[in-house]
Design a protein around this motif. Structure first.
Motif, PDB file in Angstrom:
ATOM      1  N   PHE A  96     -12.306  23.065  24.195  1.00  0.00           N
ATOM      2  CA  PHE A  96     -12.377  23.935  23.029  1.00  0.00           C
ATOM      3  C   PHE A  96     -12.292  25.419  23.389  1.00  0.00           C
ATOM      4  CE2 PHE A  96     -14.443  19.956  21.977  1.00  0.00           C
ATOM      5  CZ  PHE A  96     -13.875  19.656  20.758  1.00  0.00           C
ATOM      6  N   LYS A  97     -12.089  25.741  24.664  1.00  0.00           N
ATOM      7  CA  LYS A  97     -12.032  27.135  25.111  1.00  0.00           C
ATOM      8  C   LYS A  97     -10.828  27.862  24.524  1.00  0.00           C
ATOM      9  CE  LYS A  97     -14.198  26.959  29.645  1.00  0.00           C
ATOM     10  NZ  LYS A  97     -13.934  27.124  31.089  1.00  0.00           N
ATOM     11  N   CYS A  98     -11.033  29.142  24.254  1.00  0.00           N
ATOM     12  CA  CYS A  98      -9.937  30.008  23.841  1.00  0.00           C
ATOM     13  C   CYS A  98      -8.993  30.153  25.029  1.00  0.00           C
ATOM     14  CB  CYS A  98     -10.484  31.363  23.412  1.00  0.00           C
ATOM     15  SG  CYS A  98      -9.197  32.505  22.885  1.00  0.00           S
ATOM     16  N   PRO A  99      -7.699  29.918  24.849  1.00  0.00           N
ATOM     17  CA  PRO A  99      -6.776  29.961  25.982  1.00  0.00           C
ATOM     18  C   PRO A  99      -6.546  31.353  26.575  1.00  0.00           C
ATOM     19  CG  PRO A  99      -5.568  29.603  23.963  1.00  0.00           C
ATOM     20  CD  PRO A  99      -7.028  29.537  23.615  1.00  0.00           C
ATOM     21  N   CYS A 100      -6.865  32.413  25.819  1.00  0.00           N
ATOM     22  CA  CYS A 100      -6.593  33.748  26.363  1.00  0.00           C
ATOM     23  C   CYS A 100      -7.786  34.350  27.098  1.00  0.00           C
ATOM     24  CB  CYS A 100      -6.082  34.687  25.276  1.00  0.00           C
ATOM     25  SG  CYS A 100      -7.310  35.244  24.099  1.00  0.00           S
ATOM     26  N   CYS A 101      -9.003  33.890  26.787  1.00  0.00           N
ATOM     27  CA  CYS A 101     -10.166  34.526  27.415  1.00  0.00           C
ATOM     28  C   CYS A 101     -11.217  33.529  27.907  1.00  0.00           C
ATOM     29  CB  CYS A 101     -10.805  35.510  26.452  1.00  0.00           C
ATOM     30  SG  CYS A 101     -11.549  34.724  24.999  1.00  0.00           S
ATOM     31  N   ASP A 102     -10.982  32.246  27.704  1.00  0.00           N
ATOM     32  CA  ASP A 102     -11.899  31.175  28.112  1.00  0.00           C
ATOM     33  C   ASP A 102     -13.246  31.171  27.383  1.00  0.00           C
ATOM     34  OD1 ASP A 102     -10.146  29.888  29.771  1.00  0.00           O
ATOM     35  OD2 ASP A 102     -10.923  30.780  31.619  1.00  0.00           O
ATOM     36  N   ALA A 103     -13.380  31.953  26.315  1.00  0.00           N
ATOM     37  CA  ALA A 103     -14.604  31.898  25.517  1.00  0.00           C
ATOM     38  C   ALA A 103     -14.682  30.520  24.870  1.00  0.00           C
ATOM     39  CB  ALA A 103     -14.609  32.983  24.450  1.00  0.00           C
ATOM     40  N   SER A 104     -15.893  29.999  24.773  1.00  0.00           N
ATOM     41  CA  SER A 104     -16.063  28.676  24.185  1.00  0.00           C
ATOM     42  C   SER A 104     -17.296  28.665  23.296  1.00  0.00           C
ATOM     43  CB  SER A 104     -16.180  27.616  25.281  1.00  0.00           C
ATOM     44  OG  SER A 104     -16.255  26.331  24.701  1.00  0.00           O
ATOM     45  N   GLU A 105     -17.151  29.268  22.142  1.00  0.00           N
ATOM     46  CA  GLU A 105     -18.264  29.356  21.200  1.00  0.00           C
ATOM     47  C   GLU A 105     -18.137  28.268  20.134  1.00  0.00           C
ATOM     48  OE1 GLU A 105     -18.904  33.388  19.855  1.00  0.00           O
ATOM     49  OE2 GLU A 105     -18.149  34.152  21.758  1.00  0.00           O
ATOM     50  N   ILE A 106     -17.811  27.064  20.579  1.00  0.00           N
ATOM     51  CA  ILE A 106     -17.639  25.950  19.652  1.00  0.00           C
ATOM     52  C   ILE A 106     -19.006  25.483  19.157  1.00  0.00           C
ATOM     53  CG2 ILE A 106     -17.631  24.087  21.366  1.00  0.00           C
ATOM     54  CD1 ILE A 106     -15.148  24.372  18.443  1.00  0.00           C
ATOM     55  N   ASN A 107     -19.073  25.122  17.901  1.00  0.00           N
ATOM     56  CA  ASN A 107     -20.311  24.658  17.292  1.00  0.00           C
ATOM     57  C   ASN A 107     -20.567  23.208  17.709  1.00  0.00           C
ATOM     58  OD1 ASN A 107     -21.665  23.138  14.951  1.00  0.00           O
ATOM     59  ND2 ASN A 107     -22.145  25.284  14.526  1.00  0.00           N
ATOM     60  N   VAL A 108     -21.709  22.955  18.323  1.00  0.00           N
ATOM     61  CA  VAL A 108     -22.015  21.620  18.839  1.00  0.00           C
ATOM     62  C   VAL A 108     -22.121  20.595  17.710  1.00  0.00           C
ATOM     63  CG1 VAL A 108     -23.666  20.244  20.162  1.00  0.00           C
ATOM     64  CG2 VAL A 108     -23.092  22.554  20.915  1.00  0.00           C
ATOM     65  N   GLY A 109     -22.659  20.992  16.566  1.00  0.00           N
ATOM     66  CA  GLY A 109     -22.733  20.076  15.423  1.00  0.00           C
ATOM     67  C   GLY A 109     -21.353  19.644  14.967  1.00  0.00           C
ATOM     68  N   PHE A 110     -20.409  20.573  14.970  1.00  0.00           N
ATOM     69  CA  PHE A 110     -19.025  20.246  14.625  1.00  0.00           C
ATOM     70  C   PHE A 110     -18.462  19.228  15.610  1.00  0.00           C
ATOM     71  CE2 PHE A 110     -14.554  21.092  15.657  1.00  0.00           C
ATOM     72  CZ  PHE A 110     -13.962  20.707  14.463  1.00  0.00           C
ATOM     73  N   VAL A 111     -18.692  19.442  16.907  1.00  0.00           N
ATOM     74  CA  VAL A 111     -18.176  18.527  17.924  1.00  0.00           C
ATOM     75  C   VAL A 111     -18.834  17.152  17.795  1.00  0.00           C
ATOM     76  CG1 VAL A 111     -17.849  18.125  20.402  1.00  0.00           C
ATOM     77  CG2 VAL A 111     -17.640  20.434  19.486  1.00  0.00           C
TER      78      VAL A 111
END
Length: 98
Positions: free
Chosen positions: A13-28
């Motif tokens: 789920f990481k952003c491909p340009c900056c590797d940020a991964s602020e994905i919501n765990v409940g969503f996953v």
């Protein structure tokens, strides 16, 4: 396997340009329940998007991707696409098809 759920890891789920991964765990977790119901793996094309990435792909400012509440899932054939579309509404209220 996954570090967020049985089958999903934060890296997917990481952003491909900056590797940020602020994905919501409940969503996953809901995505995992849908995957279990479908019985097939899900390839994640796009998960969390930083502001720059979201702008680059033409996403709206209030995109659910920016909030870690969206993922684009790739289907390899039309049969799988129909299966996903028949089951995903049981888990999500908003589904886009491209």
């Amino acid at each position: 396997m996954g570090d967020l759920t049985t089958n999903f890891s934060r890296d997917e789920f990481k952003c491909p340009c900056c590797d940020a991964s602020e994905i919501n765990v409940g969503f996953v977790m809901r995505l995992q329940l849908a995957r279990d119901a479908i019985g097939k793996s899900m390839a994640i094309n796009s998960g969390y998007r930083c502001k720059s990435r979201n702008e680059a792909v033409g996403g709206v400012e209030s995109s659910a991707h920016r909030k870690g509440l969206a993922a684009d899932v790739r289907c390899s054939n039309s049969s799988d696409r129909m299966l996903f579309l028949s089951i995903l509404p049981d888990f999500f209220t908003r589904i886009g098809v491209a």
